[in-house]
Design a protein around this motif. Sequence first.
Motif, short mmCIF file in Angstrom:
data_model
loop_
_atom_site.label_atom_id
_atom_site.label_comp_id
_atom_site.label_asym_id
_atom_site.label_seq_id
_atom_site.Cartn_x
_atom_site.Cartn_y
_atom_site.Cartn_z
N LEU A 1 66.10 -5.93 26.63
CA LEU A 1 65.88 -6.50 27.96
C LEU A 1 66.53 -5.63 29.04
CD1 LEU A 1 64.82 -8.78 29.74
CD2 LEU A 1 66.95 -10.02 29.29
N LYS A 2 67.77 -5.21 28.78
CA LYS A 2 68.45 -4.34 29.76
C LYS A 2 67.70 -3.02 29.92
CE LYS A 2 73.03 -6.21 28.65
NZ LYS A 2 74.38 -5.89 28.07
N THR A 3 67.31 -2.46 28.79
CA THR A 3 66.57 -1.19 28.84
C THR A 3 65.25 -1.37 29.58
OG1 THR A 3 67.55 -0.48 26.75
CG2 THR A 3 65.54 0.64 27.45
N GLY A 4 64.58 -2.49 29.31
CA GLY A 4 63.30 -2.75 29.99
C GLY A 4 63.47 -2.86 31.49
N ILE A 5 64.55 -3.53 31.93
CA ILE A 5 64.80 -3.66 33.37
C ILE A 5 65.04 -2.29 33.99
CG2 ILE A 5 66.42 -4.56 35.09
CD1 ILE A 5 66.80 -6.99 33.24
N VAL A 6 65.87 -1.49 33.32
CA VAL A 6 66.14 -0.13 33.84
C VAL A 6 64.87 0.70 33.86
CG1 VAL A 6 67.40 2.02 33.40
CG2 VAL A 6 68.56 -0.18 33.12
N LEU A 7 64.08 0.58 32.78
CA LEU A 7 62.85 1.37 32.69
C LEU A 7 61.86 0.95 33.77
CD1 LEU A 7 61.42 3.53 31.04
CD2 LEU A 7 60.50 1.74 29.58
N VAL A 8 61.72 -0.36 33.99
CA VAL A 8 60.82 -0.83 35.05
C VAL A 8 61.31 -0.34 36.41
CG1 VAL A 8 60.05 -2.90 36.27
CG2 VAL A 8 60.01 -2.84 33.78
N PHE A 9 62.63 -0.35 36.61
CA PHE A 9 63.19 0.13 37.88
C PHE A 9 62.86 1.61 38.08
CE2 PHE A 9 66.81 2.10 40.14
CZ PHE A 9 66.67 1.46 41.37
N LEU A 10 63.07 2.41 37.03
CA LEU A 10 62.79 3.85 37.14
C LEU A 10 61.30 4.11 37.36
CD1 LEU A 10 65.11 5.30 34.34
CD2 LEU A 10 65.45 5.40 36.81
N ILE A 11 60.46 3.39 36.62
CA ILE A 11 59.02 3.59 36.78
C ILE A 11 58.57 3.15 38.16
CG2 ILE A 11 56.76 2.79 35.97
CD1 ILE A 11 57.85 2.74 33.16
N THR A 12 59.19 2.06 38.67
CA THR A 12 58.85 1.60 40.02
C THR A 12 59.19 2.66 41.05
OG1 THR A 12 59.24 -0.71 39.38
CG2 THR A 12 59.25 -0.21 41.73
N ILE A 13 60.38 3.26 40.91
CA ILE A 13 60.76 4.34 41.84
C ILE A 13 59.79 5.51 41.72
CG2 ILE A 13 62.54 6.06 42.32
CD1 ILE A 13 64.62 4.01 41.58
N LEU A 14 59.49 5.87 40.46
CA LEU A 14 58.56 7.00 40.26
C LEU A 14 57.19 6.69 40.84
CD1 LEU A 14 57.92 9.73 38.91
CD2 LEU A 14 57.32 8.47 36.84
N VAL A 15 56.69 5.49 40.57
CA VAL A 15 55.37 5.12 41.10
C VAL A 15 55.39 5.08 42.62
CG1 VAL A 15 53.67 3.26 41.20
CG2 VAL A 15 54.66 3.90 39.02
N GLY A 16 56.49 4.53 43.17
CA GLY A 16 56.60 4.50 44.64
C GLY A 16 56.58 5.88 45.23
N PHE A 17 57.37 6.79 44.62
CA PHE A 17 57.37 8.18 45.09
C PHE A 17 55.99 8.81 44.92
CE2 PHE A 17 57.83 12.70 43.95
CZ PHE A 17 58.38 13.19 45.12
N GLY A 18 55.38 8.52 43.77
CA GLY A 18 54.04 9.08 43.53
C GLY A 18 53.03 8.56 44.53
N LEU A 19 53.13 7.26 44.87
CA LEU A 19 52.19 6.69 45.84
C LEU A 19 52.36 7.33 47.21
CD1 LEU A 19 52.28 2.91 44.86
CD2 LEU A 19 50.45 4.54 44.45
N ILE A 20 53.61 7.63 47.55
CA ILE A 20 53.85 8.31 48.83
C ILE A 20 53.19 9.68 48.82
CG2 ILE A 20 55.63 9.32 50.30
CD1 ILE A 20 57.46 7.02 49.46
N VAL A 21 53.41 10.40 47.71
CA VAL A 21 52.80 11.74 47.60
C VAL A 21 51.27 11.64 47.63
CG1 VAL A 21 52.54 13.75 46.10
CG2 VAL A 21 54.78 12.68 46.36
N LEU A 22 50.74 10.67 46.86
CA LEU A 22 49.29 10.51 46.83
C LEU A 22 48.74 10.12 48.20
CD1 LEU A 22 48.79 8.62 43.45
CD2 LEU A 22 48.24 10.99 43.94
N SER A 23 49.51 9.28 48.91
CA SER A 23 49.08 8.89 50.25
C SER A 23 49.01 10.10 51.17
CB SER A 23 50.05 7.85 50.81
OG SER A 23 49.70 7.51 52.13
N GLN A 24 50.02 10.97 51.06
CA GLN A 24 50.01 12.18 51.89
C GLN A 24 48.85 13.09 51.51
OE1 GLN A 24 51.98 12.90 54.51
NE2 GLN A 24 52.84 10.83 54.28
#
Length: 522
Positions: free
Chosen positions: A307-330
């Motif tokens: 569960l802890k690992t899943g939370i950390v992994l979701v957090f990291l993927i969320t950051i990555l996806v957010g960064f990716g969405l910004i790049v894709l938006s640009q």
Amino acid sequence: MLGRKRPEPMLQSSDEAFSPQAVRTGAALRLTVSFMLVVVIAFLAVEGWRTWRDYRAAFASARDSVTNLARATAQHAEDTIRQVDVVTAALSERVEGDGLRNMDIPRIHKLLVQQSAIMPQLHGLFIYGPDGEWVVTDKEVTPEMANNADRDYFQYHRTHEDRNVRIGEVIRSRSTNDLIIPISRRLNNPDGSFAGVMLGTVKVSYFVDYYGDFKIDDKGALVLATRSGTILVRRPFVASVVGKSLLNSVIFKNFLPTSNQGVAEARAVIDDTERLYGYRALTTYPLVVEAGLSRESIIAPWRRDLLKTGIVLVFLITILVGFGLIVLSQLRYRMTMEKQIRSAHETMRDMALTDSLTGLGNRRRLDIALADQIRLARRQGSSLALIMLDVDYFKRYNDRYGHAAGDECLRAIAGAIQQTIKRPGDLAVRYGGEEFTVLLPNTDNSGAAQVAQQILESVRALNIEHADHPLGMVTASAGITTSQPAAEEVTPAMLIKAADAFLYLAKNTGRNRWCSAGLTPQ
């Protein structure tokens, strides 16, 4: 239509191709999306592998734990029984040597008390005569009318000549009311006949206290049972469980018949709890111990870590996806801007290649298309036709009706021409003034003549008034030329010149007609 085939699309000009910048932007977009997917998949793969490794490690550690527990409890049970076995064996030899009738009861009582005091597991030591009467015991008081002839172990020894120690099922003591495990052996007279029973009893509470010192989970279990499957002691201790059978359990049915020790995952027949068991059969006595840890206790820490690992992994993927969405938006914004710029360029190009009055292509458009179609016809070995049209007596029309009416007349004729040509590859342009040109790929002379005839009929069908025309309405004349670029040297200028020559021939022979090489003018 005869002599006309569906043409291949015109060669795309360099202005119509995607710009290198657009190609690079699209590649960057695809690369960004691919990189994001690769990183996410890598995260999931690594964490998945680590989770599976931890899961297996948790069970490997649990297997070691239950194996060690089973070994410890088995050794404890064996030592406990062996001590009682040795004492009863020594006492039996002494009693048989003296004979029950000649036995010094006070001295034997004192000896039994002494032996009982040095062994904490002992509940008591007893000697019974051949009729089940209590002869001597370590107890200070003997119950009145005490007789154990009805006990299972007594009846067994009376009917069996076996001299080995016998471990019976749990019974309740008649002297103290405690739960005890009877450990007995047969006493013989010198002639070998049955002389009585030597009994040592072990307190069930002794095992319960020992098992209670092990730190296992609340749903864990420690069991001591006979080889026939009868429970002697169990932790957690419930008196009603003592004496129940494990003979139909997975371990007794599937594992003990083939192996005296091992590890098995099974659901308990007593409380229906799924556990990982270490089991071990004693080497000297017909007993079996089981040590079980509940599956829930094994995977609970692993599940919390997951569960802890899943939370950390979701957090990291969320950051990555957010960064990716910004790049894709640009990148999308950049592609949109480039598309708008290309669209603007194409619009400007179309405007540069379109006649503003009629909406048809202009002369520059014809120059580009004609050069492209000559190359295509040369490569495919196909024919190419060109029609030049001119509005008859158009100067007179302008002089009488004015330039505005003349413009309307030209627009109407352009519309008639555009409606006549059907194929995507056909091209109609305003060549200049009142002159129009129609380019017909994959068309021979007879096919071009039919198109020209239809155009002239469409112009007449407009029925535009022209008072200074002999027919009283607007008409047009046409010149047709065809070529096989693969068989002869052809240039755009040559085709235009040839079509123009036939146009003037049509005008000089009466107008309102078309002329072409090899065909009768009409």
